[in-house]
Design an enzyme around this catalytic site. Structure first.
Site: not given
Ligand code: EPZ
Length: 430
Positions: A22-23, A93, A117, A122-125, A305, A327, A397
């Site tokens: 999926k991811n 998302r 969520c 889940r920030p996107i900074d 995950d 995480i 999902r």
């Molecule tokens: C992806 O989410 C996956 N989703 C998540 O899977 C998975 O848990 C996660 O990666 C970690 O492996 C998809 O691929 C669609 P991150 P993502 O950005 O990309 C922080 C599932 O069950 N962060 O790697 O959103 C964040 O808060 C889902 O399939 C920032 O601070 O995760 C977290 O603490 C749930 N700023 C850490 O980084 C940002 O701009 C890792 O998040 C982005 C992230």
């Protein structure tokens, strides 16, 4: 409201086929709009997140032809609108991958800011930091992220936190930027590599995916491709723990064993037998499992995950285990539900202390999010008696035909829509 109803206590046995990741598919579908040529993508998982993202793409003008349940033909030459509707990002998302793809191709994108969520804020900074480094102007207005650029240029970007989403989103935008981009402290997950390989199959020039430094030389345009998504290592791991928790013997087929190394290592630590084949793994749990300690980390560390799945398994192990979630800040919500099934768990901050019990008992529980929901199904399969799980739309999902696949392994599980159907299940399996 649909529920899963489970009569537990049956060791799972047999073979199960894993679907596409999926991811990886979410990033690849978004990246596919970056060419005006037709793209064929195969081994798509038929899950809600994928189907919603395809709807979001159709809403901005992408021609989507679902050739089969697991294959889609897409053409994006007629995209008229680079603004994605809020209703889609509310459901998924990962629509935010459309920002990197649209910005790369059209130098503009307007996508609703994703909310938090159930597992954290889940920030996107970091995504925004990357787009700005490539020369984009990014503003947030009326709940939308608006990214525009005269032109995108290469840059040297350092990600403060290892982020799958930021790595993929920046990689997409940089693929069509002028010049050379280096992204440091990248995520190394298999799905990051799959998106990079997909982009390269369309003519991008990306090197180093799978390491913590990705180098991208921007190209003028991208072209047609045919691509097959990698197997879903999280779905595979979920079935591996379902075999462990039910003391079963399951062959998990259509996997890449290398992607499962951290999961396999933990299963061996808790005294399961794991046999690896070219594209399958066999998990056998013939005796009481042992405790262990786990800390979730970016790949190749133990995946966040897979945290709920190992935790519910450890709830039945001999001894005390410590699970640390490094995480996300809110990924133990399911522990209250697990306690109602008889688990002995204490959560302190981002750590869960799990004292193994001899048995869990069935109860009515609710899935708080995708992976925790799947883990509660595992708990129900291992528990004595009947477990009913509400809010299974979270599970749907990310897991294709979850109950069907489990039934093929001997599980007594059904999707029910009414108390009458639930009663029939109880009578049939009683
Ligand atoms: C992806 O989410 C996956 N989703 C998540 O899977 C998975 O848990 C996660 O990666 C970690 O492996 C998809 O691929 C669609 P991150 P993502 O950005 O990309 C922080 C599932 O069950 N962060 O790697 O959103 C964040 O808060 C889902 O399939 C920032 O601070 O995760 C977290 O603490 C749930 N700023 C850490 O980084 C940002 O701009 C890792 O998040 C982005 C992230």
């Amino acid at each position: 409201m649909e529920q899963y109803i489970i009569r537990g206590g049956i060791p799972l046995a047999g073979e199960v086929e894993i679907s596409g990741a999926k991811n990886a598919a979410l990033g690849i579908l978004a990246a596919a709009i970056m060419t005006d040529d037709t793209v064929l993508i195969d081994n798509l998982p038929d899950v809600r997140d994928i189907n919603v993202l395809l709807e979001a793409m159709e809403s901005i003008g992408v021609h989507v032809d679902r050739v089969t349940r697991h294959a889609v033909m897409m053409n994006s030459k007629d995209i008229g609108d680079v603004s994605v509707d809020y209703e889609y990002i509310k459901k998924i998302r990962a629509s935010y991958y459309l920002i990197g793809a649209l910005l790369g191709k059209y130098k503009k994108a307007e996508v609703p800011l994703p909310g938090g969520c159930n597992i954290g804020s889940r920030p996107i900074d970091l995504h925004i930091k990357g787009f700005k480094a490539l020369g984009a102007k990014v503003t947030i207005r009326n709940g939308f992220i608006i990214a525009t650029a005269e032109h995108l240029h290469g840059s040297h970007i350092y990600l403060d936190t290892v982020s799958v989403g930021a790595t993929i989103n920046i990689m997409m935008a940089a693929s069509l930027a002028e010049g050379y981009t280096i992204i440091e402290n990248c995520a190394r997950e298999p799905h990051v590599v799959d998106v990079a390989n997909f982009l390269n199959s369309m003519g991008a020039n990306i090197r180093g995916a799978g390491t913590d430094v990705i180098r991208i030389r921007g190209v003028e345009s991208l072209h047609r491709t045919e691509y097959s998504i990698i197997p879903d290592q999280i779905e595979a791991g979920t079935f591996m723990f379902a075999a462990a928790a039910t003391k079963g013997d399951v062959m998990v087929k259509n996997v890449i064993p290398k992607h499962l190394e951290a999961t396999t290592a933990k299963l061996l630590e808790i005294d399961c037998e794991v046999e690896e084949f070219d594209n399958a793994v066999r998990v056998v749990a013939s005796k009481r499992l042992s405790s262990t300690n786990v800390k979730t980390l970016p790949y190749p560390g133990y995946p966040t995950d897979m945290q709920p799945q190992i935790s519910v398994t450890l709830a039945l192990a001999r001894g005390t285990s410590i699970v640390t979630e490094s995480i996300f800040e809110n990924r133990f919500k399911y522990m209250d539900e697990l306690t109602r099934m008889g688990a002995d768990v204490r959560v302190e901050g981002n750590t869960a202390i799990i004292s193994g019990v001899d048995t869990l008992t069935g109860a009515r529980v609710s899935a708080p999010d995708l992976r925790a929901g799947a883990a509660l199904v595992i708990a129900g399969l291992a528990a004595e008696g009947i477990t009913t799980i509400d809010d299974i739309m979270y599970i749907q999902r990310g897991y294709e035909s979850f109950d069907e696949k489990l039934r093929s392994l001997g599980a007594e599980i059904e999707k029910v829509n009414s108390e009458k159907e639930a009663m029939k299940f109880r009578l049939r399996t009683g």
